[in-house]
Design an enzyme around this catalytic site. Structure first.
Site, PDB file in Angstrom:
ATOM      1  N   TYR A  93    -106.153  74.080  71.508  1.00 61.50           N
ATOM      2  CA  TYR A  93    -107.096  73.470  72.789  1.00 61.50           C
ATOM      3  C   TYR A  93    -107.851  74.510  73.122  1.00 61.50           C
ATOM      4  O   TYR A  93    -108.978  74.490  73.704  1.00 61.50           O
ATOM      5  CB  TYR A  93    -106.099  72.923  73.439  1.00 61.50           C
ATOM      6  N   ASN A 116    -109.462  60.356  72.900  1.00 66.27           N
ATOM      7  CA  ASN A 116    -110.349  60.398  71.691  1.00 66.27           C
ATOM      8  C   ASN A 116    -110.268  58.634  71.359  1.00 66.27           C
ATOM      9  O   ASN A 116    -109.200  58.339  71.146  1.00 66.27           O
ATOM     10  CB  ASN A 116    -109.916  61.123  70.685  1.00 66.27           C
ATOM     11  N   CYS A 124    -108.902  64.477  65.991  1.00 61.55           N
ATOM     12  CA  CYS A 124    -108.195  65.155  67.087  1.00 61.55           C
ATOM     13  C   CYS A 124    -106.553  65.697  66.591  1.00 61.55           C
ATOM     14  O   CYS A 124    -105.987  66.658  67.225  1.00 61.55           O
ATOM     15  CB  CYS A 124    -107.914  64.315  68.426  1.00 61.55           C
ATOM     16  N   HIS A 125    -106.361  65.449  65.397  1.00 58.48           N
ATOM     17  CA  HIS A 125    -104.993  65.534  64.765  1.00 58.48           C
ATOM     18  C   HIS A 125    -104.874  67.026  64.345  1.00 58.48           C
ATOM     19  O   HIS A 125    -104.062  67.902  63.961  1.00 58.48           O
ATOM     20  CB  HIS A 125    -104.630  64.784  63.663  1.00 58.48           C
ATOM     21  N   GLU A 151    -104.019  66.729  54.390  1.00 58.46           N
ATOM     22  CA  GLU A 151    -105.008  67.707  54.470  1.00 58.46           C
ATOM     23  C   GLU A 151    -105.013  69.011  53.688  1.00 58.46           C
ATOM     24  O   GLU A 151    -105.635  69.543  52.976  1.00 58.46           O
ATOM     25  CB  GLU A 151    -105.846  67.883  55.837  1.00 58.46           C
TER      26      GLU A 151
END
Length: 157
Positions: A93, A116, A124-125, A151
């Site tokens: 953040y 979001n 946002c993950h 990912e």
């Protein structure tokens, strides 16, 4: 008129909403927006679903969809910065706060992250705590963990 459709995905049921021109929401579960909508699988919703399927199969790292975002100027800055986090990478953040030239706004970034409207597509993950821990995710930390694993890994589960 807004169109909405529900899909089963690797991370459970999701709801996608579009306004006739752009994707406006992607939420976990069967989300019923507080606006006028019609359950209707439009061409745009099908394209969005296809791109999500490609993402879940690791055949897509970036989304190519028209998005319509409504929020404060600050939220829009945060959401734009989120879209710049590369696939497979994470940041904190605090990193986002610095990126938007507001280095003391880590908590506000967290609040904007939580608001979001288009999860996954606006990733946002990929935002984690400053110590590398998984913190806060509207879809639940289990889904956040699955998306990050997806990912970073070459194999699924």
């Amino acid at each position: 008129m807004y169109n909405v459709f529900y899909y089963d995905t690797l991370v459970g049921k999701i709801t996608i909403v579009e306004n006739g021109n752009s994707i406006t929401h992607l939420k976990f579960g069967e989300y019923i927006p507080d606006l006028h909508f019609k359950i209707n699988e439009t061409r745009l919703l099908k394209i969005c679903r296809k791109q999500l399927e490609e993402y879940f199969k690791r055949k897509r790292k970036n989304f190519d969809l028209p998005l319509s975002l409504e929020g404060t100027e600050f939220q829009l800055k945060v959401w734009k910065a989120l879209q710049e986090i590369p696939y497979g990478q994470t940041c904190s953040y605090k990193d986002i706060a610095k990126k938007i030239n507001n280095p003391k706004a880590s908590r506000a970034v967290g609040m904007a992250n939580n608001k979001n409207p288009i999860s996954i597509i606006i990733p946002c993950h990929r935002v984690i705590g400053s110590k590398g821990n998984l913190v806060g995710y509207r879809g639940g930390l289990d889904i956040k963990e699955k998306l990050l694993y997806l990912e970073k890994s070459r194999r699924l589960y």
